[in-house]
Scaffold this motif. Structure first.
Motif, PDB file in Angstrom:
ATOM      1  N   MET A 198      42.017  43.511  34.300  1.00 21.11           N
ATOM      2  CA  MET A 198      40.631  43.318  33.358  1.00 21.11           C
ATOM      3  C   MET A 198      40.756  42.156  32.562  1.00 21.11           C
ATOM      4  O   MET A 198      39.783  41.509  32.222  1.00 21.11           O
ATOM      5  N   THR A 199      41.936  41.969  31.818  1.00 17.88           N
ATOM      6  CA  THR A 199      41.948  40.742  31.016  1.00 17.88           C
ATOM      7  C   THR A 199      42.929  39.531  31.448  1.00 17.88           C
ATOM      8  O   THR A 199      42.707  38.712  30.644  1.00 17.88           O
ATOM      9  N   ALA A 200      43.178  39.626  32.761  1.00 21.40           N
ATOM     10  CA  ALA A 200      43.807  38.406  33.367  1.00 21.40           C
ATOM     11  C   ALA A 200      44.927  37.953  32.465  1.00 21.40           C
ATOM     12  O   ALA A 200      44.977  36.925  32.207  1.00 21.40           O
ATOM     13  N   ASN A 201      45.750  39.140  32.183  1.00 20.60           N
ATOM     14  CA  ASN A 201      46.768  38.732  31.222  1.00 20.60           C
ATOM     15  C   ASN A 201      48.103  38.182  31.814  1.00 20.60           C
ATOM     16  O   ASN A 201      48.869  39.086  32.235  1.00 20.60           O
ATOM     17  N   HIS A 202      48.097  37.013  31.975  1.00 22.39           N
ATOM     18  CA  HIS A 202      49.126  36.463  32.557  1.00 22.39           C
ATOM     19  C   HIS A 202      50.580  36.264  31.690  1.00 22.39           C
ATOM     20  O   HIS A 202      51.707  36.051  32.259  1.00 22.39           O
ATOM     21  N   GLU A 203      50.300  36.213  30.652  1.00 18.98           N
ATOM     22  CA  GLU A 203      51.294  36.286  29.612  1.00 18.98           C
ATOM     23  C   GLU A 203      52.269  37.647  29.781  1.00 18.98           C
ATOM     24  O   GLU A 203      53.364  37.641  29.502  1.00 18.98           O
ATOM     25  N   ALA A 204      51.659  38.790  29.972  1.00 17.10           N
ATOM     26  CA  ALA A 204      52.414  39.968  30.170  1.00 17.10           C
ATOM     27  C   ALA A 204      52.952  40.130  31.421  1.00 17.10           C
ATOM     28  O   ALA A 204      54.349  40.497  31.497  1.00 17.10           O
ATOM     29  N   TYR A 205      52.429  39.867  32.443  1.00 23.15           N
ATOM     30  CA  TYR A 205      52.955  39.690  33.827  1.00 23.15           C
ATOM     31  C   TYR A 205      52.345  38.774  34.558  1.00 23.15           C
ATOM     32  O   TYR A 205      51.161  38.102  34.360  1.00 23.15           O
ATOM     33  N   PRO A 206      53.046  37.915  35.564  1.00 30.12           N
ATOM     34  CA  PRO A 206      52.514  36.748  36.428  1.00 30.12           C
ATOM     35  C   PRO A 206      51.577  37.688  37.405  1.00 30.12           C
ATOM     36  O   PRO A 206      51.737  38.583  37.941  1.00 30.12           O
ATOM     37  N   ILE A 207      50.481  37.003  37.514  1.00 28.13           N
ATOM     38  CA  ILE A 207      49.285  37.205  38.191  1.00 28.13           C
ATOM     39  C   ILE A 207      48.945  36.475  39.145  1.00 28.13           C
ATOM     40  O   ILE A 207      49.254  34.945  38.882  1.00 28.13           O
ATOM     41  N   PRO A 208      48.130  36.657  40.425  1.00 34.56           N
ATOM     42  CA  PRO A 208      47.650  35.599  41.238  1.00 34.56           C
ATOM     43  C   PRO A 208      46.711  34.463  40.585  1.00 34.56           C
ATOM     44  O   PRO A 208      46.249  35.038  39.629  1.00 34.56           O
ATOM     45  N   ASN A 209      46.553  33.369  41.057  1.00 30.71           N
ATOM     46  CA  ASN A 209      45.528  32.546  40.438  1.00 30.71           C
ATOM     47  C   ASN A 209      44.149  32.922  40.568  1.00 30.71           C
ATOM     48  O   ASN A 209      43.200  32.753  39.758  1.00 30.71           O
ATOM     49  N   LEU A 210      43.721  33.932  41.724  1.00 28.86           N
ATOM     50  CA  LEU A 210      42.416  34.285  41.847  1.00 28.86           C
ATOM     51  C   LEU A 210      42.385  35.340  43.102  1.00 28.86           C
ATOM     52  O   LEU A 210      43.527  35.584  43.434  1.00 28.86           O
ATOM     53  N   ILE A 211      41.420  36.141  43.014  1.00 30.16           N
ATOM     54  CA  ILE A 211      41.071  37.125  43.858  1.00 30.16           C
ATOM     55  C   ILE A 211      39.936  36.552  44.983  1.00 30.16           C
ATOM     56  O   ILE A 211      38.850  35.871  44.580  1.00 30.16           O
ATOM     57  N   HIS A 212      40.414  36.504  46.211  1.00 26.75           N
ATOM     58  CA  HIS A 212      39.346  36.187  47.383  1.00 26.75           C
ATOM     59  C   HIS A 212      38.591  37.443  47.877  1.00 26.75           C
ATOM     60  O   HIS A 212      39.249  38.118  48.736  1.00 26.75           O
ATOM     61  N   TYR A 213      37.579  37.691  47.286  1.00 28.36           N
ATOM     62  CA  TYR A 213      37.147  39.135  47.670  1.00 28.36           C
ATOM     63  C   TYR A 213      36.161  38.966  48.646  1.00 28.36           C
ATOM     64  O   TYR A 213      35.040  39.372  48.906  1.00 28.36           O
ATOM     65  N   CYS A 214      36.748  38.839  50.108  1.00 28.96           N
ATOM     66  CA  CYS A 214      36.180  39.042  51.197  1.00 28.96           C
ATOM     67  C   CYS A 214      36.435  40.102  52.124  1.00 28.96           C
ATOM     68  O   CYS A 214      35.980  40.112  53.315  1.00 28.96           O
ATOM     69  N   GLN A 215      37.222  41.080  51.458  1.00 29.50           N
ATOM     70  CA  GLN A 215      37.373  42.281  51.916  1.00 29.50           C
ATOM     71  C   GLN A 215      36.405  43.471  51.663  1.00 29.50           C
ATOM     72  O   GLN A 215      35.650  43.230  50.615  1.00 29.50           O
ATOM     73  N   THR A 216      36.669  44.816  51.887  1.00 29.75           N
ATOM     74  CA  THR A 216      36.354  45.919  51.315  1.00 29.75           C
ATOM     75  C   THR A 216      37.302  46.583  50.174  1.00 29.75           C
ATOM     76  O   THR A 216      38.390  46.938  50.952  1.00 29.75           O
ATOM     77  N   TYR A 217      36.812  46.840  49.166  1.00 29.68           N
ATOM     78  CA  TYR A 217      37.849  47.490  48.241  1.00 29.68           C
ATOM     79  C   TYR A 217      37.258  48.956  47.763  1.00 29.68           C
ATOM     80  O   TYR A 217      36.167  48.722  47.221  1.00 29.68           O
ATOM     81  N   LYS A 218      38.142  49.901  47.586  1.00 25.28           N
ATOM     82  CA  LYS A 218      37.612  51.154  47.492  1.00 25.28           C
ATOM     83  C   LYS A 218      38.768  51.987  46.903  1.00 25.28           C
ATOM     84  O   LYS A 218      39.721  52.103  47.323  1.00 25.28           O
ATOM     85  N   MET A 219      38.319  52.811  46.029  1.00 23.05           N
ATOM     86  CA  MET A 219      39.449  53.806  45.297  1.00 23.05           C
ATOM     87  C   MET A 219      38.411  54.857  44.656  1.00 23.05           C
ATOM     88  O   MET A 219      37.649  54.422  43.680  1.00 23.05           O
ATOM     89  N   LYS A 220      38.745  56.174  44.946  1.00 22.37           N
ATOM     90  CA  LYS A 220      37.901  57.250  44.518  1.00 22.37           C
ATOM     91  C   LYS A 220      36.452  56.737  44.600  1.00 22.37           C
ATOM     92  O   LYS A 220      35.943  56.596  45.509  1.00 22.37           O
ATOM     93  N   GLU A 221      35.736  56.681  43.272  1.00 24.91           N
ATOM     94  CA  GLU A 221      34.203  56.491  43.476  1.00 24.91           C
ATOM     95  C   GLU A 221      33.897  55.318  43.140  1.00 24.91           C
ATOM     96  O   GLU A 221      32.771  54.590  43.304  1.00 24.91           O
ATOM     97  N   TRP A 222      34.910  54.289  43.021  1.00 27.82           N
ATOM     98  CA  TRP A 222      34.829  52.962  42.940  1.00 27.82           C
ATOM     99  C   TRP A 222      34.684  52.150  44.036  1.00 27.82           C
ATOM    100  O   TRP A 222      35.604  52.385  44.974  1.00 27.82           O
ATOM    101  N   PHE A 223      33.726  51.018  44.054  1.00 24.69           N
ATOM    102  CA  PHE A 223      33.864  50.219  45.499  1.00 24.69           C
ATOM    103  C   PHE A 223      33.193  48.813  45.241  1.00 24.69           C
ATOM    104  O   PHE A 223      32.458  48.386  44.253  1.00 24.69           O
TER     105      PHE A 223
END
Length: 304
Positions: A198-223
């Motif tokens: 949520m915060t894109a906190n790269h200082e805390a942990y290394p994270i990817p440069n971006l999300i390529h949201y071309c797939q379907t993502y779901k977990m419980k009631e979130w989609f």
């Protein structure tokens, strides 16, 4: 549109343009080309020397170059393969002596199966854009499918003898696919993965440069699925998208063993993307909406 759009930008944009000899101006400028379904988490740069930030497959690590320069473009690794080497390159390139014909599948896989983000100097990107725009229609004749323009980029790069440095960690996209930045996400503690996303906190942990949201993502009631997003999100009376909280994700991951890695990867995308859309909706309303009908409630849950 992509190859022609890139060429037009480099030749006619007030930021770039051609000189009297027809060469691109400001040729040292680093050009980054991404797709519209990409959500930035941290800056994309010309420097990939920091091992903390960069994931690269072992076969591509030996002798790799670490900074974008003339003759050294970069791109994200994609699982596209090298099938194009068996296609009619004489016709596609219009050159029976095209250097693309010399590329072998085994060695070529280290430098050519790449896609957005593409990163290169303006000089290299203009040369690629000219050939890319030329090759793409002819390649599409024999391969009229979704990835035709990406394969045409590969052929253009090979024709110009511009092997790319392929980086895995520029993006995450498909949660089951290798060659992406998922090892960075997997290393984040379960209880922190949503907050970091949520915060894109790269200082805390290394994270990817971006999300390529071309797939379907779901977990419980979130989609999240880009083709199922309501068309009226950016209106004054529409409720704001609701995403999971860090506590929601921690609770959902507890007790999960068999599928925890995939759930965690989906959680990372959902926390980041849904929160990002919510913030964009809030900004729109603050800038453009007045009166009693402005809905600032985060109550809209996207459905399957």
């Amino acid at each position: 549109n992509k190859p022609f759009g890139l060429r037009h930008f480099l030749e006619h944009s007030p930021f770039m343009g051609l000189d009297k000899e027809g060469e691109v101006q400001k040729d040292d400028t680093v050009i980054i080309l991404i797709d519209p379904d990409m959500y930035l988490l941290r800056p994309i740069t010309h420097d990939y020397s920091n091992e903390r930030d960069v994931v690269i497959g072992k076969p591509k690590q030996k002798g790799r170059k670490k900074k974008v320069a003339h003759g050294v473009p970069f791109a994200q690794s994609y699982g596209m393969g090298m099938s194009w080497v068996d296609w009619p390159l004489d016709y596609i390139t219009g050159d029976v002596n095209s250097p693309a014909k010399k590329v072998e599948k085994w060695s070529g896989r280290l430098h050519y199966p790449g896609g957005p983000p593409y990163i290169g100097t303006a000089r290299d990107m203009h040369a690629i854009a000219v050939k890319w725009a030329d090759f793409a229609p002819r390649l599409h004749e024999g391969y009229p499918h979704l990835l035709a323009e990406m394969y045409a980029y590969c052929v253009a790069a090979a024709h110009l003898e511009l092997p790319h440095e392929l980086v895995d960690s520029l993006m995450v996209s498909a949660d089951t696919v290798g060659g992406e930045g998922w090892p960075l996400v997997d290393a984040i503690p379960d209880e922190e993965v949503c907050e970091v996303a949520m915060t894109a906190n790269h200082e805390a942990y290394p994270i990817p440069n971006l999300i390529h949201y071309c797939q379907t993502y779901k977990m419980k009631e979130w989609f999240w699925q880009k083709r199922k997003v309501p068309k009226d999100l950016f209106t004054c009376d529409k409720p704001i998208v609701q995403g999971p909280s860090p506590d929601d994700i921690t609770a959902a991951l507890e007790g999960e063993e068999k599928s925890k890695m995939m759930l965690k990867r989906n959680a990372f995308v959902l926390c980041s993307t849904l929160n990002g859309v919510a913030e964009a909706m809030e900004y729109y309303k603050e800038m453009h909406c007045e009166g009693e009908n402005v809905n600032m409630e985060r109550t809209l849950k996207l459905t399957y």
